[in-house]
Design an enzyme around this catalytic site. Structure first.
Site, PDB file in Angstrom:
ATOM      1  N   THR A 113       0.833  -1.210   0.000  1.00 21.76           N
ATOM      2  CA  THR A 113       0.000   0.000   0.000  1.00 21.76           C
ATOM      3  C   THR A 113       0.866   1.258   0.000  1.00 21.76           C
ATOM      4  O   THR A 113       0.490   2.259  -0.611  1.00 21.76           O
ATOM      5  CB  THR A 113      -0.980   0.021   1.193  1.00 21.76           C
ATOM      6  N   ASP A 114       2.004   1.218   0.666  1.00 20.38           N
ATOM      7  CA  ASP A 114       2.943   2.341   0.600  1.00 20.38           C
ATOM      8  C   ASP A 114       3.395   2.584  -0.835  1.00 20.38           C
ATOM      9  O   ASP A 114       3.342   3.712  -1.349  1.00 20.38           O
ATOM     10  CB  ASP A 114       4.178   2.045   1.459  1.00 20.38           C
ATOM     11  N   ILE A 115       3.874   1.534  -1.481  1.00 24.78           N
ATOM     12  CA  ILE A 115       4.419   1.673  -2.826  1.00 24.78           C
ATOM     13  C   ILE A 115       3.330   2.061  -3.821  1.00 24.78           C
ATOM     14  O   ILE A 115       3.506   2.959  -4.657  1.00 24.78           O
ATOM     15  CB  ILE A 115       5.121   0.375  -3.256  1.00 24.78           C
TER      16      ILE A 115
END
Length: 416
Positions: free
Chosen positions: A177-179
């Site tokens: 989800t960060d990327i």
């Protein structure tokens, strides 16, 4: 004509000025993509300690955090104390003619510092203001902090990841989800720049880790919308097609994508198991999915008869998509990864030659690429301030006051 020539050398975003106030991963992933495509990204860090990822160690390379090094190449770094009026004045000057600003603070933080969207839009109407947060700037969770782990849990990803139903919740191995939020932010910025080309106006781009996680659930949400039931984890198998999963060979694991009837029949030829084509449990995709456990049980001993290399050869000859299951080190050495320049090297002033992941987008006319290593804390402070009209005397005074930091000022402070 000169700009076109420069663009061909440095990427399609040559001439774009980005001020990056973000830290750790989602924001830096976004700004790294922009930098790789040619944008001049000025990374603004806190004095003394900098981006929190500088302390995500071990591992380190010559005492530099490997986590920071891999997320911040191609950027110029400056260090400011935004609690001081002088530091805020420097940031204001940088933003006056910037094209993009990226931040991933909690909601309200930028406003408290005097750099909220409305204030910056008044300062620079053409500025694209990109905000990346845990849950977005609106809704009941807008004030919550968010991390990848939390977003994976709340977006449903952890409920569909794992080996089997009834097992403990499991997140994806990578901080997806960060990327993905960083990639979505990059897409949003580029769309806003396209809109600005006709309107002349900047705008707010707002995305989140939570929404990035939800975006990964297309197939699983389709199943839930259609059936009213939430699907669960299936290991490496696919929720809609089979066989489409990993199987054990005699010396390792192989992934096989026989996800349509034609590939299913090709797979049976490679397996030398034509009798399975007449098995009523496996006669079409619907039956194979209804009997997925039986299908896996039938195919597993067949795959265990040969090595990974042998299966790759046979399946390639049969036209069935397949691949080995590589670890990270094996992936780094894979000839396709190397041919696509996905493993590159930079020269860092302290760490020396440092490997990095390359740009995963290729351009025929304006190629991007990795041009510089991640910066030391404040490495380009003086350079950037000079470009924005500050004299050496002014820069020296701000360094003495502690409003800015550069490697030179750090060494002077250490001598004192």
């Amino acid at each position: 004509m000169e700009n076109v020539v420069n663009q061909k050398k440095t990427g399609p975003l040559q001439g774009l000025k980005v001020v990056d106030l973000s830290h750790i991963m989602a924001g830096p992933a976004c700004s790294m993509l922009l930098a790789d495509m040619g944008a001049d990204v000025i990374k603004v860090e806190k004095i003394s300690c900098g981006d929190d990822s500088r302390r995500m160690a071990p591992p380190t390379i010559a005492d530099e955090s490997a986590a920071f090094l891999i997320m911040n190449r191609n950027k110029r770094g400056i260090a400011l104390d935004l609690k001081r009026e002088e530091g805020r004045a420097v940031l204001t000057r940088l933003l006056k003619d910037a094209d993009v600003v990226i931040e991933n603070y909690r909601r309200g933080t930028m406003e408290k510092m005097g750099f909220g969207f409305e204030s910056l839009h008044a300062l620079n109407p053409k500025l694209i203001f990109c905000s990346i947060s845990g849950f977005g700037r609106t809704g009941p969770y807008a004030d919550r902090g968010g991390f990848d782990l939390v977003a994976q849990g709340m977006s449903g990803l952890m409920s569909i990841t794992g080996e089997r139903q009834g097992g403990p919740p499991m997140k994806a191995g990578a901080p997806v989800t960060d990327i993905a939020a960083g990639i979505l932010a990059c897409v949003g910025i580029l769309a806003a720049l396209h809109a600005r080309a006709s309107s002349g106006q900047g705008q707010l781009v707002d995305t989140s880790l939570f929404e990035a996680g939800i975006a990964f659930t297309y197939w699983h949400s389709a199943i839930c919308f259609a059936t009213g039931k939430a699907p669960g984890p299936m290991g490496s198998a696919h929720p809609l097609n089979g066989p489409y999963q990993a199987f054990p060979a005699s010396d390792g694991w192989i992934t096989v994508g026989a996800a349509n009837q034609e590939n299913w029949l090709r797979l049976l030829g490679a397996l030398e198991a034509p009798e399975l084509s007449d098995d009523p449990r496996f006669v079409n995709n619907a039956q194979r999915m209804n009997n997925l456990s039986a299908l896996t049980h039938a195919l597993t001993p067949l795959f265990q008869r040969r090595s990974v290399a042998e299966w790759l050869r046979r399946l390639e000859e049969s036209g069935v998509p397949a691949g080995p299951v590589l670890d990270i080190a094996q992936m780094h050495a894979d000839p396709q990864a190397l041919a696509r320049e996905m493993i590159v090297e930079t020269t860092h002033p302290v760490a020396g030659q440092v490997k990095a992941i390359g740009l995963p987008i290729k351009f025929s006319e304006t190629p991007g690429g990795v041009r510089r290593a991640a910066p030391l804390l404040g490495q380009h402070t003086r350079e950037v301030l000079r470009e924005h009209g500050y004299s050496e005397t002014e820069i020296d005074r701000m360094a003495e006051q502690g409003a800015i930091q550069s490697p030179e000022s750090t060494r002077k402070g250490a001598k004192r």
